[in-house]
Design an enzyme around this catalytic site. Structure first.
Site, PDB file in Angstrom:
ATOM      1  N   GLY A 113      40.056  34.672  31.322  1.00  0.00           N
ATOM      2  CA  GLY A 113      41.236  34.374  30.464  1.00  0.00           C
ATOM      3  C   GLY A 113      41.406  35.192  29.307  1.00  0.00           C
ATOM      4  O   GLY A 113      42.000  34.722  28.180  1.00  0.00           O
ATOM      5  N   GLY A 115      42.398  38.501  29.524  1.00  0.00           N
ATOM      6  CA  GLY A 115      43.169  39.702  29.772  1.00  0.00           C
ATOM      7  C   GLY A 115      42.706  40.961  30.726  1.00  0.00           C
ATOM      8  O   GLY A 115      43.016  41.993  30.703  1.00  0.00           O
ATOM      9  N   ASP A 162      48.268  44.447  37.753  1.00  0.00           N
ATOM     10  CA  ASP A 162      46.779  44.257  37.903  1.00  0.00           C
ATOM     11  C   ASP A 162      45.986  44.121  39.198  1.00  0.00           C
ATOM     12  O   ASP A 162      44.928  44.802  39.544  1.00  0.00           O
ATOM     13  CB  ASP A 162      46.641  42.724  37.217  1.00  0.00           C
ATOM     14  CG  ASP A 162      46.905  42.740  35.667  1.00  0.00           C
ATOM     15  OD1 ASP A 162      47.390  43.667  35.099  1.00  0.00           O
ATOM     16  OD2 ASP A 162      46.571  41.444  35.211  1.00  0.00           O
TER      17      ASP A 162
HETATM   18  C1  MEV Z   1      48.888  41.072  32.325  1.00  0.00           C
HETATM   19  O1  MEV Z   1      47.579  41.506  32.439  1.00  0.00           O
HETATM   20  C2  MEV Z   1      49.715  42.296  32.096  1.00  0.00           C
HETATM   21  C3  MEV Z   1      51.211  41.728  31.862  1.00  0.00           C
HETATM   22  O2  MEV Z   1      51.908  42.853  31.637  1.00  0.00           O
HETATM   23  C4  MEV Z   1      51.793  40.799  32.888  1.00  0.00           C
HETATM   24  C5  MEV Z   1      52.068  41.556  34.194  1.00  0.00           C
HETATM   25  O3  MEV Z   1      52.224  43.000  33.986  1.00  0.00           O
HETATM   26  O4  MEV Z   1      52.238  40.677  35.093  1.00  0.00           O
HETATM   27  C6  MEV Z   1      51.217  40.846  30.405  1.00  0.00           C
END
Ligand code: MEV
Length: 330
Positions: A113, A115, A162
């Site tokens: 959670g 990032g 991701d």
């Molecule tokens: C999340 O790791 C990255 C964001 O740019 C969301 C996405 O790309 O889906 C915030």
């Protein structure tokens, strides 16, 4: 096969998060922290999907999706488990396998959670492990596409970045518009440090907040997105040529854009100040923000150790990261 294993790496975003949701490029790297998944067939429960994770959540589902039983964890558990059950169901449906019970056990050494892409890596490794039970080889691209669909259950607007970096590994530039990526070669190693603010977030909530900002400030957002695009293209050149100072400056510029779209936090600023005082050449939020994690670039491995130790002294969990070039391993 009645049992199979797969693992997939977590990630950092060096440039372009949030803007990538709207078709911009982003530069990401897979890192040396992994999610491992063990999948097995349940011979006596052919309509069940059981998901267990060592983060303290577990649940069982019926394959028609109308039954859920929480086995471990609190109110938040279902949100963690649902996309993973979705990943299993998608594989079963692609394989046209209607009468197979599956149990998936997840082991994580990725902080949750903040990032670092734990949810994407879990989806990628789950799809790959379950798919392996049916023995015919599936391409990485196919695994990645199913994982993105599963992630979409909790993060509707996901850019897919991701899942791509977790599947293919390395340092990549992801194109939000075409949903494709290119590997980036670099002439120098990137001594990177990740620090956690300790504030967890839901990526989907932050993406919704940024969308609200965009709707209310169209012209401003368009101009920020253009600057983010420009930063990304300069960053690619700086990474390729191994110009560390320039990469650092561009990270700092990217951080200002993230502040302007409202996803920064005072603890992020505190961490960035500590990094700067400890000699970092650049530091910014990595991922969705709102707290979460920051990534800092040091001028050498020795400097990165110094930065991580000063962050820890100030009470922020921190670690140095290496780029993972393997990606999905199945
Ligand atoms: C999340 O790791 C990255 C964001 O740019 C969301 C996405 O790309 O889906 C915030």
């Amino acid at each position: 096969m009645s049992q199979a294993k797969a693992s997939a790496p977590a990630k950092i975003i060096l440039f372009g998060e949030h803007f990538v949701v709207y078709g911009n490029p982003a530069i990401l790297a897979a890192i040396d922290k992994r999610i491992s998944v063990h999948a097995r067939t349940l011979f006596h429960n052919d309509d069940k999907i059981v998901i267990r994770s060592d983060i303290g959540v577990a649940g069982e589902y019926k394959q028609n999706g109308d039954f859920f039983n929480l086995l471990e964890g609190g109110v938040e558990a279902k949100a963690v488990l649902d996309p993973l059950c979705g990943a299993v169901m998608q594989v079963l449906s692609t394989r046209n396998e209607k009468k197979v019970g599956i149990e998936v056990s997840i082991l994580s050494n990725v902080p949750l959670g903040i990032g670092l892409g734990s949810s994407a890596a879990s989806c990628v490794a789950t799809v790959a492990a379950v798919d392996l039970l049916f023995e015919k080889n599936t391409s990485r691209q196919h695994v990645c596409e199913i994982a993105i669909e599963s992630e979409r259950q909790i993060h509707k607007r996901t850019s897919g970045a991701d899942c791509y970096v977790s599947t293919f590994g390395g340092l990549i530039q992801y194109q939000g518009k075409s949903k494709s990526f290119e590997k980036i070669e670099t002439k120098r190693s990137l001594p990177l440090v990740v620090a956690s603010t300790g504030i967890k977030h839901k990526t989907s909530d932050l993406v919704i907040a940024v969308n609200r900002f965009k709707e209310e400030n169209k012209t401003v957002f368009d101009s920020l997105a253009e600057q983010a695009r420009d930063i990304c293209s300069q960053a690619w050149a700086a990474i390729e040529s191994g110009n560390g100072d320039r990469i650092g400056e561009l990270m700092n510029e990217n951080q200002i854009l993230l502040q302007q779209i409202g996803i920064s936090h005072e603890r992020v600023h505190d961490i960035i100040n500590i990094c700067n005082k400890a000699g970092a050449i650049g530091a910014k939020i990595t991922g969705a923000g709102g707290g979460g994690a920051i990534v800092a670039l040091a001028s050498s491995k020795l400097e990165s150790i110094k930065i991580a130790s000063q962050l820890k002294e100030a009470g922020y969990p921190s670690f140095e990261v290496e780029i993972d070039y393997k990606g999905l391993s199945a």
